[in-house]
Design an enzyme around this catalytic site. Structure first.
Site, PDB file in Angstrom:
ATOM      1  N   HIS A 182       6.226   0.883   8.470  1.00 46.61           N
ATOM      2  CA  HIS A 182       7.062   0.108   8.550  1.00 46.61           C
ATOM      3  C   HIS A 182       6.983  -0.983   7.363  1.00 46.61           C
ATOM      4  O   HIS A 182       5.625  -1.605   7.379  1.00 46.61           O
ATOM      5  CB  HIS A 182       6.896  -0.997   9.874  1.00 46.61           C
ATOM      6  CG  HIS A 182       7.984  -2.154  10.138  1.00 46.61           C
ATOM      7  ND1 HIS A 182       9.170  -1.935  10.726  1.00 46.61           N
ATOM      8  CD2 HIS A 182       7.708  -3.227   9.580  1.00 46.61           C
ATOM      9  CE1 HIS A 182       9.639  -3.057  10.573  1.00 46.61           C
ATOM     10  NE2 HIS A 182       9.084  -4.069   9.897  1.00 46.61           N
ATOM     11  N   PHE A 183       7.608  -1.150   6.478  1.00 48.45           N
ATOM     12  CA  PHE A 183       7.404  -2.029   5.165  1.00 48.45           C
ATOM     13  C   PHE A 183       6.804  -3.284   5.357  1.00 48.45           C
ATOM     14  O   PHE A 183       7.370  -3.957   6.142  1.00 48.45           O
ATOM     15  CB  PHE A 183       8.789  -2.138   4.354  1.00 48.45           C
ATOM     16  CG  PHE A 183       8.679  -2.604   3.044  1.00 48.45           C
ATOM     17  CD1 PHE A 183       7.910  -1.957   2.086  1.00 48.45           C
ATOM     18  CD2 PHE A 183       8.783  -3.689   2.652  1.00 48.45           C
ATOM     19  CE1 PHE A 183       7.778  -2.302   0.662  1.00 48.45           C
ATOM     20  CE2 PHE A 183       8.724  -4.247   1.500  1.00 48.45           C
ATOM     21  CZ  PHE A 183       8.150  -3.473   0.428  1.00 48.45           C
ATOM     22  N   HIS A 184       5.795  -3.721   4.674  1.00 50.99           N
ATOM     23  CA  HIS A 184       5.077  -4.870   4.871  1.00 50.99           C
ATOM     24  C   HIS A 184       4.371  -5.256   3.510  1.00 50.99           C
ATOM     25  O   HIS A 184       4.232  -4.317   2.701  1.00 50.99           O
ATOM     26  CB  HIS A 184       4.140  -4.789   6.047  1.00 50.99           C
ATOM     27  CG  HIS A 184       3.042  -3.585   5.886  1.00 50.99           C
ATOM     28  ND1 HIS A 184       3.517  -2.369   6.200  1.00 50.99           N
ATOM     29  CD2 HIS A 184       1.590  -3.771   5.611  1.00 50.99           C
ATOM     30  CE1 HIS A 184       2.096  -1.362   6.171  1.00 50.99           C
ATOM     31  NE2 HIS A 184       1.195  -2.506   5.878  1.00 50.99           N
ATOM     32  N   ILE A 185       4.208  -6.374   3.326  1.00 51.06           N
ATOM     33  CA  ILE A 185       3.626  -6.708   1.934  1.00 51.06           C
ATOM     34  C   ILE A 185       2.154  -7.614   2.510  1.00 51.06           C
ATOM     35  O   ILE A 185       2.102  -8.399   3.277  1.00 51.06           O
ATOM     36  CB  ILE A 185       4.479  -8.040   1.525  1.00 51.06           C
ATOM     37  CG1 ILE A 185       5.874  -7.089   1.203  1.00 51.06           C
ATOM     38  CG2 ILE A 185       4.020  -8.333   0.141  1.00 51.06           C
ATOM     39  CD1 ILE A 185       6.902  -7.985   0.848  1.00 51.06           C
ATOM     40  N   HIS A 186       1.011  -7.464   1.531  1.00 48.05           N
ATOM     41  CA  HIS A 186       0.021  -8.124   1.633  1.00 48.05           C
ATOM     42  C   HIS A 186      -0.040  -9.064   0.729  1.00 48.05           C
ATOM     43  O   HIS A 186       0.164  -8.980  -0.610  1.00 48.05           O
ATOM     44  CB  HIS A 186      -1.272  -6.947   1.616  1.00 48.05           C
ATOM     45  CG  HIS A 186      -1.412  -5.727   2.601  1.00 48.05           C
ATOM     46  ND1 HIS A 186      -1.822  -6.023   3.730  1.00 48.05           N
ATOM     47  CD2 HIS A 186      -0.790  -4.623   2.437  1.00 48.05           C
ATOM     48  CE1 HIS A 186      -1.785  -4.979   4.599  1.00 48.05           C
ATOM     49  NE2 HIS A 186      -1.061  -3.896   3.651  1.00 48.05           N
ATOM     50  N   HIS A 200       0.935  -1.362  -0.062  1.00 45.66           N
ATOM     51  CA  HIS A 200       0.014  -0.068  -0.045  1.00 45.66           C
ATOM     52  C   HIS A 200       0.808   1.137   0.111  1.00 45.66           C
ATOM     53  O   HIS A 200       1.967   1.243   0.506  1.00 45.66           O
ATOM     54  CB  HIS A 200      -0.856   0.214   1.182  1.00 45.66           C
ATOM     55  CG  HIS A 200      -2.048  -0.785   1.293  1.00 45.66           C
ATOM     56  ND1 HIS A 200      -2.654  -1.484   2.458  1.00 45.66           N
ATOM     57  CD2 HIS A 200      -2.744  -1.392   0.072  1.00 45.66           C
ATOM     58  CE1 HIS A 200      -3.412  -2.373   2.139  1.00 45.66           C
ATOM     59  NE2 HIS A 200      -3.621  -2.153   0.786  1.00 45.66           N
ATOM     60  N   TYR A 208       0.676   1.977   8.427  1.00 44.54           N
ATOM     61  CA  TYR A 208       1.495   2.356   9.451  1.00 44.54           C
ATOM     62  C   TYR A 208       3.063   2.233   8.714  1.00 44.54           C
ATOM     63  O   TYR A 208       3.108   1.515   7.486  1.00 44.54           O
ATOM     64  CB  TYR A 208       1.707   1.251  10.461  1.00 44.54           C
ATOM     65  CG  TYR A 208       1.553  -0.326   9.916  1.00 44.54           C
ATOM     66  CD1 TYR A 208       2.563  -1.130   9.867  1.00 44.54           C
ATOM     67  CD2 TYR A 208       0.361  -0.669   9.703  1.00 44.54           C
ATOM     68  CE1 TYR A 208       2.645  -2.495   9.405  1.00 44.54           C
ATOM     69  CE2 TYR A 208       0.073  -2.214   9.370  1.00 44.54           C
ATOM     70  CZ  TYR A 208       1.433  -2.798   9.194  1.00 44.54           C
ATOM     71  OH  TYR A 208       1.401  -3.960   8.847  1.00 44.54           O
TER      72      TYR A 208
END
Length: 283
Positions: free
Chosen positions: A202-206, A195, A200
């Site tokens: 902090h790098f994250h992947i869906h 996104h 938030y």
């Protein structure tokens, strides 16, 4: 068949909790908790997935409030001068404690379905997978998995550099292999996306199933495909070049602080909000 919308009358909502039955706690972390429940005590399977945020902040209320979506264009200059400082403020005051609780091994460890790390919480290439808080953990057609990296220097896709391509490809392949092995969902039935703006920083992947009905969070100009991001990174001019050097067009709600503090003033020809050095130092 679809569930009708819940009534919005305050008196009905106030009594909603008393109608719940067979409440099952799926887990909790910091101010977040997740439950399954029934509206009927004789139901054989849960028909509600509940996400509880307590105490709830003004930011949470804005996120879930009805709002008009605006299309904005963020140049490298706007990002560096206004958006990056905004991100910095949103990373302060313990707002990422719930993330670090997971990546550093303090919370939700029983939910982790894959961890690739040589030194928990400190591996620059480490990442982990766990069920998304919005998934009931049973319905494969609505599968939703969250991938969290251990690195603290990646706040968003803006921080990705060309030199991260090899690592991102490895993460992508490991994710697809793990989900296929654990849940039996083939690789070409999975969508991996990031996104921008994220909820938030902090790098994250869906990770979701292609059978999952797209929601607003998967819409064009909100969800950026991970394979496409990798291709975009490969086309950059040098290993040190990053997506911070590109212009991005995306959507945001008009009650969000980023709209009211930055993009609305820019639209009106006014100066966006900038926190003073004195105020920042006092926090």
């Amino acid at each position: 068949m679809e569930r009708a919308a819940f009534p919005s009358d305050p008196s009905i909502l106030a009594a909603f909790h008393s109608s719940l039955a067979n409440v099952e706690n799926l887990g909790a972390n910091d101010i977040y908790a997740w439950y399954l429940a029934n509206l009927s005590p004789v139901a054989s399977a849960p028909d509600l997935k509940l996400n509880l945020v307590y105490p709830c902040t003004e930011a949470h209320i804005k996120k879930y409030s009805p709002q008009t979506m605006r299309v904005v264009t963020e140049t490298p200059e706007i990002y560096a001068k206004y958006v990056r400082p905004y991100m910095q403020r949103k990373r302060e005051k313990g707002r990422l404690d719930w993330v670090y609780n997971i990546t550093e091994g303090r919370k939700e460890q029983e939910d982790i379905i894959l961890r690739e790390s040589r030194d928990i919480g400190k591996d620059p290439e480490g990442f982990l997978l766990l069920p998304d808080m919005n998934w009931d953990r049973k319905t494969m057609a609505s599968l939703r998995i969250l991938g969290l990296v251990e690195r603290h220097d990646l706040w968003s896709l803006r921080d990705l550099k060309q030199l991260d391509v090899k690592w991102l490809k490895r993460v992508q392949e490991k994710i697809m292999e793990a989900v296929e092995k654990i849940y039996g969902v083939e690789k070409d039935l999975l969508k991996l996306y990031v996104h921008y703006q994220p909820t938030y920083y902090h790098f994250h992947i869906h990770i979701t199933s292609t059978q999952h009905e797209p929601s607003a969070t998967q819409a064009v100009l909100k969800a950026f495909s991970l394979p496409n991001l990798i291709s975009q990174l490969e086309s950059l001019s040098s290993p040190s070049a990053s997506l911070a050097d590109t212009t991005l067009t995306y959507t945001m709600g008009d009650v969000s602080e980023l709209w009211t503090e930055v993009f609305l003033p820019l639209k009106e020809g006014k100066k966006p909000y900038q926190e003073s050095a004195t105020a920042a130092a006092s926090e």
